[in-house]
Scaffold this motif. Structure first.
Motif, mmCIF file in Angstrom:
data_model
loop_
_atom_site.group_PDB
_atom_site.id
_atom_site.type_symbol
_atom_site.label_atom_id
_atom_site.label_comp_id
_atom_site.label_asym_id
_atom_site.label_seq_id
_atom_site.Cartn_x
_atom_site.Cartn_y
_atom_site.Cartn_z
ATOM 1 N N TYR A 145 14.529 64.854 38.541
ATOM 2 C CA TYR A 145 14.004 65.913 39.391
ATOM 3 C C TYR A 145 12.666 66.440 38.909
ATOM 4 C CZ TYR A 145 18.627 66.085 41.528
ATOM 5 O OH TYR A 145 19.785 65.772 42.180
ATOM 6 N N LEU A 146 11.976 65.670 38.070
ATOM 7 C CA LEU A 146 10.665 66.101 37.613
ATOM 8 C C LEU A 146 9.759 64.896 37.440
ATOM 9 C CD1 LEU A 146 10.332 65.489 34.288
ATOM 10 C CD2 LEU A 146 11.987 67.318 34.208
ATOM 11 N N SER A 147 8.468 65.175 37.299
ATOM 12 C CA SER A 147 7.462 64.132 37.124
ATOM 13 C C SER A 147 6.461 64.584 36.084
ATOM 14 C CB SER A 147 6.742 63.869 38.453
ATOM 15 O OG SER A 147 7.649 63.455 39.446
ATOM 16 N N ILE A 148 5.738 63.618 35.513
ATOM 17 C CA ILE A 148 4.755 63.908 34.479
ATOM 18 C C ILE A 148 3.573 62.955 34.641
ATOM 19 C CG2 ILE A 148 5.897 62.358 32.832
ATOM 20 C CD1 ILE A 148 5.113 64.383 30.622
ATOM 21 N N ALA A 149 2.376 63.444 34.301
ATOM 22 C CA ALA A 149 1.182 62.604 34.393
ATOM 23 C C ALA A 149 0.245 62.898 33.229
ATOM 24 C CB ALA A 149 0.455 62.852 35.717
ATOM 25 N N LEU A 150 -0.509 61.876 32.847
ATOM 26 C CA LEU A 150 -1.542 61.987 31.822
ATOM 27 C C LEU A 150 -2.885 61.784 32.498
ATOM 28 C CD1 LEU A 150 -2.559 62.030 28.828
ATOM 29 C CD2 LEU A 150 -2.222 59.529 28.861
ATOM 30 N N ASP A 153 -8.755 63.054 30.763
ATOM 31 C CA ASP A 153 -9.266 63.987 29.749
ATOM 32 C C ASP A 153 -8.245 64.281 28.648
ATOM 33 O OD1 ASP A 153 -7.431 65.698 30.944
ATOM 34 O OD2 ASP A 153 -8.942 67.122 31.656
ATOM 35 N N GLY A 154 -7.080 63.620 28.707
ATOM 36 C CA GLY A 154 -6.045 63.800 27.702
ATOM 37 C C GLY A 154 -5.040 64.886 28.012
ATOM 38 N N SER A 155 -5.221 65.613 29.113
ATOM 39 C CA SER A 155 -4.282 66.679 29.465
ATOM 40 C C SER A 155 -3.008 66.102 30.085
ATOM 41 C CB SER A 155 -4.937 67.690 30.413
ATOM 42 O OG SER A 155 -5.369 67.059 31.593
ATOM 43 N N ILE A 156 -1.899 66.798 29.828
ATOM 44 C CA ILE A 156 -0.597 66.399 30.352
ATOM 45 C C ILE A 156 -0.172 67.414 31.402
ATOM 46 C CG2 ILE A 156 1.838 66.039 29.787
ATOM 47 C CD1 ILE A 156 0.898 65.224 26.973
ATOM 48 N N TRP A 157 0.346 66.908 32.507
ATOM 49 C CA TRP A 157 0.766 67.742 33.632
ATOM 50 C C TRP A 157 2.211 67.414 33.981
ATOM 51 C CZ3 TRP A 157 -2.895 71.062 35.887
ATOM 52 C CH2 TRP A 157 -4.207 70.904 35.415
ATOM 53 N N THR A 158 3.007 68.441 34.311
ATOM 54 C CA THR A 158 4.391 68.253 34.724
ATOM 55 C C THR A 158 4.666 69.069 35.986
ATOM 56 O OG1 THR A 158 5.151 70.080 33.324
ATOM 57 C CG2 THR A 158 5.210 67.864 32.363
ATOM 58 N N TRP A 159 5.704 68.691 36.710
ATOM 59 C CA TRP A 159 6.120 69.447 37.897
ATOM 60 C C TRP A 159 7.525 69.028 38.282
ATOM 61 C CZ3 TRP A 159 2.420 65.769 37.549
ATOM 62 C CH2 TRP A 159 2.579 64.597 38.285
ATOM 63 N N GLY A 160 8.192 69.885 39.065
ATOM 64 C CA GLY A 160 9.570 69.660 39.486
ATOM 65 C C GLY A 160 10.494 70.661 38.840
ATOM 66 N N VAL A 177 4.055 72.230 42.214
ATOM 67 C CA VAL A 177 2.687 71.749 41.972
ATOM 68 C C VAL A 177 2.550 71.462 40.477
ATOM 69 C CG1 VAL A 177 1.617 72.979 43.916
ATOM 70 C CG2 VAL A 177 1.762 74.088 41.668
ATOM 71 N N PRO A 178 1.669 70.545 40.087
ATOM 72 C CA PRO A 178 1.483 70.251 38.669
ATOM 73 C C PRO A 178 1.042 71.460 37.862
ATOM 74 C CG PRO A 178 0.534 68.522 40.023
ATOM 75 C CD PRO A 178 0.878 69.647 40.947
ATOM 76 N N VAL A 179 1.643 71.600 36.669
ATOM 77 C CA VAL A 179 1.246 72.630 35.713
ATOM 78 C C VAL A 179 0.851 71.933 34.431
ATOM 79 C CG1 VAL A 179 2.649 74.469 36.718
ATOM 80 C CG2 VAL A 179 3.636 73.007 34.955
ATOM 81 N N GLN A 180 -0.181 72.447 33.774
ATOM 82 C CA GLN A 180 -0.638 71.815 32.547
ATOM 83 C C GLN A 180 0.253 72.214 31.377
ATOM 84 O OE1 GLN A 180 -4.804 72.305 31.776
ATOM 85 N NE2 GLN A 180 -4.798 70.850 30.088
ATOM 86 N N VAL A 181 0.603 71.255 30.564
ATOM 87 C CA VAL A 181 1.442 71.504 29.388
ATOM 88 C C VAL A 181 0.570 72.019 28.273
ATOM 89 C CG1 VAL A 181 2.949 70.430 27.659
ATOM 90 C CG2 VAL A 181 3.097 69.742 30.054
#
Length: 181
Positions: A145-150, A153-160, A177-181
């Motif tokens: 129920y979640l997703s993650i992206a790189l 620029d090296g930032s990690i984003w998650t959502w769900g 919506v994506p939030v930055q980790v």
């Protein structure tokens, strides 16, 4: 996936997840009827294949639109994902899927009950929709129920789903919506 670009499958086939129609399971490997494949990704009951022409093909359970073919149901034979070209990366979750295009844009489709598509709603979609809030994406992965992206620029984003701190942003709230980790 063999080095010659063929895909071989075996096992349970109750949702067409072997790509040979619906129903007959197989205890022996057989060739899925798509060639020139460079990557595969498996969800709970669906499969994505990235071909060397940068198109994505899918088959299996399409209960929430995870196949990206514009319909909901079951598809036991491979067919192209609607409107998705120039793809360089694919990933499949339990009931949703994502792809990264050569231009760094991320596209998502399927189940969205917890906002795992990252498109600002909790509405399922059976066709790819751009996750527009993200910068240039290099890698992505689908969970249940979640997703993650790189990003480049090296930032990690998650959502769900964010329960138990799943989004890694210091809270337990879900986000569509994506939030930055």
């Amino acid at each position: 996936l063999k080095s010659d670009g063929t895909v071989w499958a075996w096992g349970l086939n109750n949702y067409g997840q072997l790509g040979s129609g619906i129903g007959s399971s197989s205890s022996l490997p057989f060739q899925v009827p798509v060639t020139d494949v460079v990557a595969i990704a498996s969800g709970r009951h669906h499969v994505l294949m990235l071909r060397n022409d940068s198109t994505v093909w899918s088959f299996g359970a399409d209960l929430y639109g995870a196949l990206g073919q514009g319909t909901v149901g079951i598809s036991g034979t491979p067919a192209p994902v609607v409107g998705l070209t120039e793809v360089v990366h694919i990933t499949a979750g339990e009931f949703h899927s994502m792809a990264i295009r050569a231009d760094g844009t991320l596209w998502a489709w399927g189940r969205n009950a917890q906002g795992q598509l990252g498109i600002g709603t909790a509405v399922d979609t059976s066709v790819p929709v751009q996750v527009s809030a993200l910068p240039n994406v290099l890698e992505a992965s689908c969970g249940v129920y979640l997703s993650i992206a790189l990003s480049a620029d090296g930032s990690i984003w998650t959502w769900g789903e964010g329960s138990s701190g799943g989004l890694g942003n210091g809270g337990n709230a879900s986000s569509n919506v994506p939030v930055q980790v």
